[in-house]
Design an enzyme around this catalytic site. Structure first.
Site, PDB file in Angstrom:
ATOM      1  N   CYS A   1      -3.471   0.919   9.630  1.00  0.00           N
ATOM      2  CA  CYS A   1      -4.413  -0.113   9.182  1.00  0.00           C
ATOM      3  C   CYS A   1      -5.469  -0.445  10.219  1.00  0.00           C
ATOM      4  CB  CYS A   1      -3.668  -1.406   8.846  1.00  0.00           C
ATOM      5  SG  CYS A   1      -2.226  -1.204   7.793  1.00  0.00           S
TER       6      CYS A   1
ATOM      7  N   HIS B   1       0.834  -1.201   0.000  1.00  0.00           N
ATOM      8  CA  HIS B   1       0.000   0.000   0.000  1.00  0.00           C
ATOM      9  C   HIS B   1       0.870   1.253   0.000  1.00  0.00           C
ATOM     10  CE1 HIS B   1      -3.570  -2.291   1.987  1.00  0.00           C
ATOM     11  NE2 HIS B   1      -3.924  -1.956   0.763  1.00  0.00           N
TER      12      HIS B   1
END
Length: 265
Positions: free
Chosen positions: A256, A169
């Site tokens: 996250c 990511h």
């Protein structure tokens, strides 16, 4: 006036599930220890609450091993929330599970719905002036285009950037420290995507700590990266270290584990 990019009244987290041992991982570096992950998660929630924020802890979802990583399911802005469409097929249901919780807090919730659109919150970095979205294996051009369309009525500007090869990511390699400052790996900052910002590069060999979060007065960062920690302390940031060994086995980091936001009344 609150800084929308790092001053928050709310956060949403989700308890790790027993099934998390079956979570996705780019490289297998071991099976997560559930009890240790739960202890780290409790420390994380306590740190968020210590700033005065309301933290909503959702129940574990056994059907979705990766569901502790709630950030990928939505983008929360002051004006409203956008439900994502994760690029990992096994995670599509997680976004649907998050939607009703956001509708209870926001009057305006929209969704990424295009069959060819994929986008995850881990690829989105919100600053005071723009929303940076990294193209990655989990976020494609169609997803970025749809997000741009969805947030335009709220006066938001989206800028497409690119995640380094082999990096899951965009925010695996960067995080926001304040309105002007980005913490980044050298491989990402060298691309020039942060030209408008002050950049603090993580220490060589400590790339895994680039994913931190600024949450009100705290910078939460994974424990075990002393040179980067010391450089941030020298720069004047209030650092809180959290164990992240087990989440790291599933490519997870500080950002996250929560959705962070201040909804407009």
């Amino acid at each position: 006036m609150m800084a929308r990019s790092h001053s928050f009244t709310h956060a949403i987290t989700r308890k790790p599930s027993v099934s998390i041992t079956a979570g996705l991982r780019a490289v297998d570096i071991g099976t997560p220890d559930l009890a240790l992950m739960q202890a780290h998660h409790a420390d994380y929630i306590a740190a968020l609450r210590s700033t005065g924020a309301e933290v909503i802890e959702l129940a574990a979802l056994e059907a979705y091993p990766d569901s502790v990583f709630v950030e990928d399911t939505a983008l929360c802005l002051p004006e409203g929330a956008v439900i994502m469409r994760p690029g990992a097929p096994s995670r599509l249901g997680e976004a649907a599970e998050m939607a009703p919780h956001l509708r209870a807090l926001y009057g305006n919730v929209v969704q990424i719905v295009g069959a060819d659109s994929f986008i995850e919150g881990g690829d989105i970095l919100m600053t005071e002036t723009e929303i940076l979205v990294g193209r990655s294996a989990r976020t494609n051009a169609a997803g970025i285009a749809e997000l741009t369309h969805r947030v335009a009525p709220w006066g938001e500007t989206v800028r497409e950037v690119f995640t380094p090869p082999g990096v899951l990511h965009f925010k695996t390699d960067c995080s926001l420290l304040d309105a002007e400052t980005i913490l980044s790996t050298t491989r990402l900052s060298a691309s020039g995507c942060f030209k408008a910002y002050r950049v603090i590069n993580v220490a060589e060999g400590e790339e895994a700590c680039a994913n931190a979060i600024r949450f009100n007065d705290l910078v939460l960062m994974p424990a075990g990266f002393p040179r980067t920690r010391d450089s941030l302390l020298t720069a004047g940031y209030h650092i809180h270290e959290i164990g992240n060994s087990e989440c790291a086995k599933l490519d997870g980091g500080m950002s996250c584990l929560s959705l962070r936001f201040t909804p407009k009344p």
